[in-house]
Structure formats: C-alpha cells, structure tokens
Motif scaffolding. Structure first.
Motif, short mmCIF file in Angstrom:
data_model
loop_
_atom_site.label_atom_id
_atom_site.label_comp_id
_atom_site.label_asym_id
_atom_site.label_seq_id
_atom_site.Cartn_x
_atom_site.Cartn_y
_atom_site.Cartn_z
N ASN A 129 0.85 -1.09 -0.06
CA ASN A 129 -0.02 -0.07 0.07
C ASN A 129 0.92 1.27 0.12
OD1 ASN A 129 -2.50 1.58 0.07
ND2 ASN A 129 -2.39 1.72 2.15
N TYR A 130 2.19 1.24 -0.01
CA TYR A 130 3.02 2.18 -0.15
C TYR A 130 3.87 2.14 -1.57
CZ TYR A 130 2.40 3.70 4.60
OH TYR A 130 1.74 4.12 5.81
N LEU A 131 3.78 3.18 -2.27
CA LEU A 131 4.48 2.92 -3.90
C LEU A 131 5.57 2.51 -3.38
CD1 LEU A 131 4.20 3.22 -6.81
CD2 LEU A 131 4.81 5.57 -6.29
N GLU A 132 6.58 2.91 -2.89
CA GLU A 132 8.18 2.63 -2.86
C GLU A 132 8.24 1.23 -2.19
OE1 GLU A 132 10.55 4.30 -4.16
OE2 GLU A 132 8.96 5.68 -4.74
N HIS A 133 7.41 0.68 -1.39
CA HIS A 133 7.54 -0.75 -1.20
C HIS A 133 7.01 -1.71 -2.30
CE1 HIS A 133 7.37 -4.14 1.53
NE2 HIS A 133 5.90 -4.06 1.57
N ALA A 134 6.02 -1.23 -2.90
CA ALA A 134 5.60 -1.93 -4.06
C ALA A 134 6.80 -2.07 -5.02
CB ALA A 134 4.26 -1.60 -4.69
N LYS A 135 7.51 -0.97 -5.33
CA LYS A 135 8.54 -1.12 -6.13
C LYS A 135 9.63 -1.95 -5.69
CE LYS A 135 7.81 3.79 -8.13
NZ LYS A 135 8.40 4.92 -8.31
N GLU A 136 10.06 -1.89 -4.51
CA GLU A 136 11.08 -2.63 -3.95
C GLU A 136 11.04 -4.26 -4.11
OE1 GLU A 136 12.11 -1.70 0.02
OE2 GLU A 136 10.25 -2.40 0.75
N LEU A 137 9.60 -4.58 -3.97
CA LEU A 137 9.14 -5.94 -4.13
C LEU A 137 9.13 -6.44 -5.58
CD1 LEU A 137 6.60 -6.24 -1.64
CD2 LEU A 137 8.87 -6.50 -1.23
N GLY A 138 9.14 -5.49 -6.46
CA GLY A 138 9.27 -5.72 -7.96
C GLY A 138 8.06 -6.53 -8.47
N GLU A 139 6.77 -6.44 -7.50
CA GLU A 139 5.68 -7.27 -8.00
C GLU A 139 4.65 -6.77 -8.64
OE1 GLU A 139 4.81 -9.10 -4.23
OE2 GLU A 139 6.57 -10.44 -4.39
N GLY A 140 4.86 -5.51 -9.11
CA GLY A 140 3.94 -4.78 -9.72
C GLY A 140 3.02 -3.70 -8.75
N ILE A 141 2.42 -2.61 -9.29
CA ILE A 141 1.60 -1.74 -8.34
C ILE A 141 0.27 -1.97 -8.49
CG2 ILE A 141 1.39 0.59 -7.93
CD1 ILE A 141 4.13 -0.27 -8.25
N PRO A 142 -0.26 -2.33 -7.02
CA PRO A 142 -1.73 -3.00 -7.15
C PRO A 142 -2.72 -1.51 -7.78
CG PRO A 142 -0.61 -3.30 -4.99
CD PRO A 142 0.31 -2.40 -5.85
N THR A 143 -3.75 -1.94 -8.45
CA THR A 143 -4.67 -1.16 -8.95
C THR A 143 -5.84 -0.81 -7.93
OG1 THR A 143 -5.77 -2.75 -10.21
CG2 THR A 143 -4.05 -1.40 -11.31
N GLU A 144 -6.06 -1.55 -7.04
CA GLU A 144 -6.91 -1.58 -5.91
C GLU A 144 -6.27 -2.24 -4.74
OE1 GLU A 144 -10.41 -4.23 -6.20
OE2 GLU A 144 -9.85 -3.99 -8.46
N PRO A 145 -6.80 -2.07 -3.40
CA PRO A 145 -6.07 -2.53 -2.24
C PRO A 145 -5.92 -4.09 -2.41
CG PRO A 145 -7.58 -0.86 -1.73
CD PRO A 145 -8.01 -1.06 -3.08
#
Length: 284
Positions: free
Chosen positions: A82-98
């Motif tokens: 739910n935080y953009l930079e965390h999603a980026k560091e995991l390299g698994e894509g950015i959620p479009t909904e929760p």
C-alpha cells in the motif's frame, strides 16, 4: 484518550493512560476492551469515567507488562503493497486496488513481547504499520462516512516469514500468522485525538539502525478508502483491526536481503501512537 490493557498474557485488564503519564486500572468499571465494549458505547462511557477523575481506579505500576490495547479481535485484515516505494522494492507490480489478506488472530501479541522465530523459518521480516481499530459494525460503508466507524489507531508490526509466504505456494496467510507475529500497542489512541491519519510519520529500527522511515500520506489507498473498500467484501465488527500496509525498507526489499536473526531488537513507531519493541528469539 489512550486505552491500555495490562497484566499477564491472556489475563490482561483494561486501563487508561492519563495525560500526566499515570496508568489507571479501569477493570472495576469495564470488563475488557472487546467487541462488546465498542458495540455498546464503551468509549463514550469510558470518556465520562475519565472526565469524572477515574473514580475507584487504582494506579498501575509503570513496570507492569502491557498487552495489546484491545482484546483479540474477530479478524485482522491486512493491506499489501500500500506504499508505492514498498511495492517497487518488491518488484511485483503496483496494485490498482487494495490487496487484502488475513492474519490469524492467534498471532495477537503485546507491544513489548518477544517475536518468536517459528520452526523452519529462515527469512523473518518486519513491517511497521498504522493499525485502524473499528468502533462499530461496518458493512458497505461509503468513503465519505468511513472514518466515523473508526474507534482509534495504534502502532502495529506485521512480522512475516517470507519463505512460508513466497516459496511454499498458496496464499500469504501462512507466512503472516505464526504466534507473536501481530504485536500492537502500546495503547489505542482514540480517533478524536488524530485529526488526520494521513499525516503521521512511521518508522522501524533494527538494532537501532533506521530501516523504515515514511509518512502515512504516502499510502496508495488512504484509511478512508481502505475502511470503505474492506466493507465491500466482509462485515467489520467492533474491535476488528485493519493493518494499513508498510513503507519501503523491509528486509526482503534490501540487496542483499537482511532478515532478522535471534537476538535482534526491533522497534516500530507511529507518530503520536507510541512504539513497539520486540526481541527476536528462537522457538524453545
């Protein structure tokens, strides 16, 4: 108000933290901070009792253990990435909904209790989060009204075993639910004391090294949005907890990863809500 629960694990009593730092036993007036308490107007009654000077309430010694500030909830709903930079560091894509997942309530733990390395664990991770505690039954709640259903906020750490979560197939729950993996506290701060839940700093330290440092304003989906969204898929009961996601800096996102080891000391904090402190210990 700041609600506390104190005493031995599994036998905690309700109390209140006053502005002058004193901890007052509220068990003579209230049985526990549980579903029934929130559902039956307990917060309002507690506020009146405190305003009256906490009649009959004895002072609690500051060295007495604090437990989680609410009784074990019916469910712990967590929000992934739910935080953009965390999603980026995991390299698994950015959620479009929760992204929703559940954490077993048997993982419920106090703010200074040890975190136990489960058997077979090799990738234990930390995630500081803002926790939202629901104050009344919520189903299909509109975003414009969702904060009216919040009893208060607390500091939460979503401990995770990444091998169980990522490498053993199935859903995330088994990597999130070991005993001691859901510490919350040290107190529940009522919603009236937090003017905007999207303006709070949160951080995590491991052995005094600052690993996570961010603001709740960096959430992709706000508290207001999350409460409404979750109630589309399940009814939230009084006392239920939503863990709203973690910022970047978790062990899995480092290169190379720096997972927790026995003897490590983890501290998590949210501005105005207090700090957790966990010693990592091996399962006995």
């Amino acid at each position: 108000m700041k609600l506390i629960r104190f005493g031995e694990e599994g036998r905690e009593e309700p109390g209140i933290l006053l502005a002058d730092g004193r901890r007052i036993d509220a068990s003579g007036e209230f049985q526990d901070y549980d579903e029934g308490f929130f559902a039956m107007g307990g917060l309002e009654a507690l506020a009146v009792w405190v305003e009256d000077g906490c009649p009959g309430g004895a002072e609690v010694h500051p060295l007495v253990r604090l437990g989680p500030p609410v009784a074990r909830p019916s469910k712990i709903v967590c929000i992934g990435k739910n935080y953009l930079e965390h999603a980026k560091e995991l390299g698994e894509g950015i959620p479009t909904e929760p992204a929703l997942f559940m954490k077993a309530t048997s993982a419920w733990s106090g703010p200074t209790d040890d975190v136990i390395i489960p058997r077979g664990s090799s990738k234990l991770d930390y995630e500081v989060e803002l926790a939202v505690v629901i104050g009344r039954t919520a189903s299909y709640v509109e975003e414009t009204e969702s904060l009216d259903y919040v009893a208060g906020y607390s500091t939460f750490c979503d401990f995770s075993e990444r091998t169980f979560q990522k490498e053993m197939g199935g859903q995330w729950t088994k990597g999130k639910s070991a005993d001691s993996f859901a510490p919350m506290g040290p107190w529940l701060v009522t919603a009236d004391e937090i003017s905007d839940p999207q303006k709070l700093r949160l951080w995590c330290k491991v052995n005094t090294e600052l690993r996570q440092n961010s603001w709740t304003g960096d959430m992709s989906f706000s508290v207001r949005q999350l409460v409404s969204y979750v109630t589309r898929f399940m009814t939230l009961l009084p006392g239920d907890v939503i863990a709203t996601g973690t910022p970047s800096g978790c062990a899995m996102g480092m290169s190379p990863p720096r997972y927790l080891q026995a003897g490590d000391f983890v501290e998590c904090g949210v501005e105005g809500l207090g700090e957790l402190s966990q010693r990592v210990v091996a399962l006995g």
